[in-house]
Enzyme design. Structure first.
Site, PDB file in Angstrom:
ATOM      1  N   ASP A   1     -11.349 -23.825 -19.406  1.00  0.00           N
ATOM      2  CA  ASP A   1     -10.987 -24.474 -18.340  1.00  0.00           C
ATOM      3  C   ASP A   1     -10.128 -25.817 -18.565  1.00  0.00           C
ATOM      4  O   ASP A   1      -9.189 -26.468 -18.336  1.00  0.00           O
ATOM      5  CB  ASP A   1     -12.268 -24.797 -17.395  1.00  0.00           C
ATOM      6  CG  ASP A   1     -11.959 -25.610 -16.223  1.00  0.00           C
ATOM      7  OD1 ASP A   1     -10.772 -25.801 -15.780  1.00  0.00           O
ATOM      8  OD2 ASP A   1     -12.871 -25.797 -15.367  1.00  0.00           O
TER       9      ASP A   1
ATOM     10  N   HIS B   1      -5.020 -10.362  -5.690  1.00  0.00           N
ATOM     11  CA  HIS B   1      -3.860  -9.819  -5.355  1.00  0.00           C
ATOM     12  C   HIS B   1      -3.213 -10.245  -4.134  1.00  0.00           C
ATOM     13  O   HIS B   1      -3.670 -10.324  -3.150  1.00  0.00           O
ATOM     14  CB  HIS B   1      -4.212  -8.348  -5.142  1.00  0.00           C
ATOM     15  CG  HIS B   1      -2.996  -7.417  -4.989  1.00  0.00           C
ATOM     16  ND1 HIS B   1      -2.033  -7.230  -5.803  1.00  0.00           N
ATOM     17  CD2 HIS B   1      -2.765  -6.392  -4.165  1.00  0.00           C
ATOM     18  CE1 HIS B   1      -1.242  -6.369  -5.585  1.00  0.00           C
ATOM     19  NE2 HIS B   1      -1.769  -6.117  -4.351  1.00  0.00           N
TER      20      HIS B   1
ATOM     21  N   ASP C   1      -6.295 -27.513 -20.077  1.00  0.00           N
ATOM     22  CA  ASP C   1      -5.155 -28.162 -19.361  1.00  0.00           C
ATOM     23  C   ASP C   1      -5.409 -29.711 -18.990  1.00  0.00           C
ATOM     24  O   ASP C   1      -4.571 -30.086 -18.286  1.00  0.00           O
ATOM     25  CB  ASP C   1      -4.685 -27.399 -17.908  1.00  0.00           C
ATOM     26  CG  ASP C   1      -6.052 -27.503 -16.934  1.00  0.00           C
ATOM     27  OD1 ASP C   1      -7.173 -27.950 -17.263  1.00  0.00           O
ATOM     28  OD2 ASP C   1      -6.098 -26.790 -16.151  1.00  0.00           O
TER      29      ASP C   1
ATOM     30  N   GLY D   1       0.761  -1.085  -0.070  1.00  0.00           N
ATOM     31  CA  GLY D   1      -0.040   0.126  -0.265  1.00  0.00           C
ATOM     32  C   GLY D   1       0.907   1.166  -0.032  1.00  0.00           C
ATOM     33  O   GLY D   1       1.956   1.268  -0.610  1.00  0.00           O
TER      34      GLY D   1
ATOM     35  N   ASP E   1      -5.212 -11.367 -10.439  1.00  0.00           N
ATOM     36  CA  ASP E   1      -4.967  -9.962  -9.762  1.00  0.00           C
ATOM     37  C   ASP E   1      -5.327  -8.697 -10.389  1.00  0.00           C
ATOM     38  O   ASP E   1      -5.517  -8.730 -11.830  1.00  0.00           O
ATOM     39  CB  ASP E   1      -3.239  -9.797  -9.677  1.00  0.00           C
ATOM     40  CG  ASP E   1      -2.685  -8.798  -8.869  1.00  0.00           C
ATOM     41  OD1 ASP E   1      -3.551  -7.547  -8.942  1.00  0.00           O
ATOM     42  OD2 ASP E   1      -1.765  -8.996  -8.524  1.00  0.00           O
TER      43      ASP E   1
ATOM     44  N   ASP F   1     -11.705 -28.153 -13.852  1.00  0.00           N
ATOM     45  CA  ASP F   1     -11.695 -28.153 -12.467  1.00  0.00           C
ATOM     46  C   ASP F   1     -11.812 -26.718 -12.052  1.00  0.00           C
ATOM     47  O   ASP F   1     -11.563 -26.650 -10.600  1.00  0.00           O
ATOM     48  CB  ASP F   1     -10.206 -28.670 -11.984  1.00  0.00           C
ATOM     49  CG  ASP F   1      -9.029 -28.018 -12.612  1.00  0.00           C
ATOM     50  OD1 ASP F   1      -9.338 -27.000 -13.338  1.00  0.00           O
ATOM     51  OD2 ASP F   1      -7.832 -28.411 -12.166  1.00  0.00           O
TER      52      ASP F   1
ATOM     53  N   LEU G   1      -8.304 -31.117 -17.826  1.00  0.00           N
ATOM     54  CA  LEU G   1      -9.112 -31.255 -16.758  1.00  0.00           C
ATOM     55  C   LEU G   1      -9.949 -29.903 -16.442  1.00  0.00           C
ATOM     56  O   LEU G   1      -9.321 -29.043 -16.181  1.00  0.00           O
ATOM     57  CB  LEU G   1      -8.331 -31.704 -15.567  1.00  0.00           C
ATOM     58  CG  LEU G   1      -9.189 -32.001 -14.255  1.00  0.00           C
ATOM     59  CD1 LEU G   1      -9.995 -33.204 -14.377  1.00  0.00           C
ATOM     60  CD2 LEU G   1      -8.102 -32.093 -12.845  1.00  0.00           C
TER      61      LEU G   1
ATOM     62  N   SER H   1       2.917  -7.028  -4.170  1.00  0.00           N
ATOM     63  CA  SER H   1       2.443  -5.565  -4.402  1.00  0.00           C
ATOM     64  C   SER H   1       3.638  -4.569  -4.288  1.00  0.00           C
ATOM     65  O   SER H   1       4.794  -4.658  -4.846  1.00  0.00           O
ATOM     66  CB  SER H   1       1.299  -5.427  -3.468  1.00  0.00           C
ATOM     67  OG  SER H   1       0.503  -4.230  -3.842  1.00  0.00           O
TER      68      SER H   1
END
Length: 556
Positions: free
Chosen positions: A291, A486, A294, A130, A449, A298, A296, A212
């Site tokens: 999805d 994040h 890859d 921050g 993120d 999941d 699968l 961050s």
């Protein structure tokens, strides 16, 4: 992964990665701190802790120090209602460089150093985040599972040279410099000296973990102060926060504000630009498209390079319902995910990956970009955190009248030029000094993120590859975390022991070929391998789909 050894290796002046002048200087400073007659014990106890402040502070002009002994299993870190209790340790709270700024406000560099009774010979610098301005408990909370302190690390943290979590410090030039880099150099140097004075020997190895803003600090250490750390883990590093991600925050806020329905006062309500149902539909659409690539289905998009998604596929053919998105909503999403640009079409920041985590209620995407305020007084983190930083120390001179809603993408970026260099860590991809000393750099980034795009970290790693070629793998690797927001959290396997991976690489020469990550809130009991980019986790077609051993790291 196994717990780090509690042995206390001795740092020799000719040890790999330890410059002779640094080792000599630390040895001399440690001798001065220890005093001519009082050698500190190798293992701290309550009695030894009580005398540390009076014994160590006089050797550092301008340093004030307080010591507190915390018995084993007596407390948790401040603000933590559950989780592990802390191991026995001595907490040193200090301040240095006290002054009055040109804004008339008092400043100092505050820090906290926690010294475990059972020390493993290592120091961990815990990065901030921050706007900083607070001294966070130095326990090494990003060393999942548990705390680095409980694993025997001495841990240090700092407020970065100012004492408020707002951007008001930007009105004082020295505070800007301290926040950007100077305070961290001073705290790292002092922490090493205090560790040596407390244990009568220097830390054998030193590490840095930050996310961050702390990730930016981690990268800054590899570039400006490569002598300090043997291993660095930079998570979601804010490499272009001062002129890049903050512009993107304005871009996204304006795109969503433009389609937000109006409240009773006739003003747009930012939080309602996309409802929870809209985000859930967006998640479903991304999963349907990406999805299973890859191997699968999941709930994770683990092969992002193969993902081809366009929100136009979700656009309503008739009236708006919860099962589709309106044309303005689709347009806003396309605008956001393509990335901020000026009126000539020149990119001002990166676009964003289509990761399904952005639509899950456990993720912080809504908190950053939309918030939940039912009125026109927005409470998104972009508005109350990024706008504060924009006004206070990312533009020069500071301008409390500058709003994300009125940011001009042609004119206002130039107002960030004067001090962008101070915070920027995106340009140096050679890392000459850090590489020469044998340093190891791990990069990690959540694919969902909402403030720093994973594409930015991938771009940095690609530019590193262009400089170092195949040799890059000898000192730096990047791991992307599907579904993670994040720093942590979200629909992801977001708990991974990057610190142990770093220790194994630095001290044993075992470069991480994969890192085991485990689900927390959304996928409890699930494990997945995090693979070094550009590889991804691919299901082998057999075996327990919840077990990382059923997955391979593939480069296709």
């Amino acid at each position: 992964m196994p717990r780090p050894t509690t042995a206390r290796p001795t740092l020799r002046a000719d040890a790999p990665g330890t410059p002779l002048r640094l080792a000599t200087a630390l040895a001399l400073l440690g001798t001065a701190l220890a005093g001519p007659a009082a050698a500190a014990p190798a293992v701290l106890d309550a009695s030894a802790c009580a005398g540390l402040a009076t014994r160590l502070a006089p050797a550092q002009p301008g340093l004030t120090l307080q010591a507190e002994w915390i018995p084993a299993q007596a407390q948790r870190p401040p603000g933590q209602a559950d989780g592990p209790l802390l191991a026995a340790h001595c907490r040193l709270a200090g301040r240095m460089a006290e002054r009055t700024g040109i804004d008339g406000q008092p400043y100092h560099i505050g820090f906290e150093l926690r010294l475990p009774a059972d020390w493993n010979g290592r120091l961990l610098y815990q990065g901030g985040g921050g706007n900083d301005g607070v001294v966070r408990p130095a326990v090494g909370h990003q060393a999942a599972p548990g705390y680095a302190l409980n694993r025997g690390f001495a841990v240090v943290s700092t407020d970065a040279g100012h004492q408020k979590p707002t951007a008001d410090f930007g009105f004082d030039p020295q505070a800007r410099v301290d926040n950007a880099y100077a305070a961290h150099d001073r705290v790292a140097t002092l922490a090493k000296a205090l560790v040596q004075g407390a244990y009568a020997q220097p830390a054998a190895r030193s590490y840095f973990i930050g996310c961050s803003g702390g990730g930016r600090q981690a990268m800054m250490m590899t570039q400006r102060f490569p002598q300090h750390f043997d291993g660095v883990l930079a998570i979601a590093p804010a490499m272009r926060v001062s002129k890049g991600a903050t512009i993107a925050a304005a871009w996204d806020t304006q795109a969503l504000q433009a389609i937000a329905p109006k409240g009773g006062d006739g003003q747009p309500v930012l939080s309602q630009a996309l409802s929870d149902a809209d985000l859930a539909r967006l998640r479903d659409g991304i999963l349907q498209a990406c999805d299973a690539q890859d191997g699968l289905a999941d709930g994770l998009v683990s092969h992002p390079a193969a993902c081809r998604f366009d929100p136009a596929a979700l656009q309503c053919r008739g009236a708006k319902t919860e099962q589709c998105l309106s044309a303005p909503q689709v347009g806003a999403l396309q605008r956001i995910f393509a990335g901020a640009r000026d009126s000539q079409g020149r990119a001002l920041y990166f676009g964003w990956p289509w990761d399904a985590g952005i639509g899950h209620p456990a993720n912080d995407w809504r908190a950053w970009k939309l918030g939940r305020s039912p009125t026109a007084q927005a409470d998104s983190r972009h508005v109350f955190l990024m706008q504060d930083a924009l006004q206070g120390y990312f533009v020069t001179p500071p301008d409390r009248g500058l709003s994300l809603y009125r940011f001009d993408f042609d004119r206002d970026p130039a107002r960030m030029d004067a001090h962008a260099w101070m915070f920027n860590t995106a340009d140096d991809v050679a890392l000459t000094g850090f590489k020469a000393r044998g340093g190891k750099l791990l990069l990690a980034h959540g694919m969902a993120d909402a403030i720093f795009s994973a594409h930015e970290t991938v771009d940095y790693h690609q530019r590193m590859r262009a400089v170092h070629g195949a040799g890059l793998d000898d000192f730096s690797r990047l791991f992307l975390v599907p579904g993670m927001g994040h720093c942590s959290g979200g629909a992801a396997t977001d708990s991974f022991d990057g610190l142990q991976a770093l220790v194994d690489w630095v001290e044993d020469g075992r470069a991480p070929a994969r890192i085991t990550a485990r689900g927390t809130r959304v996928f409890p009991g699930r494990s997945r391998p995090l693979c070094p980019w550009p590889q991804h986790a691919h299901y082998n077609g057999q075996g327990d789909p919840e077990d990382e051993r059923s997955f391979s790291c593939r480069g296709d």
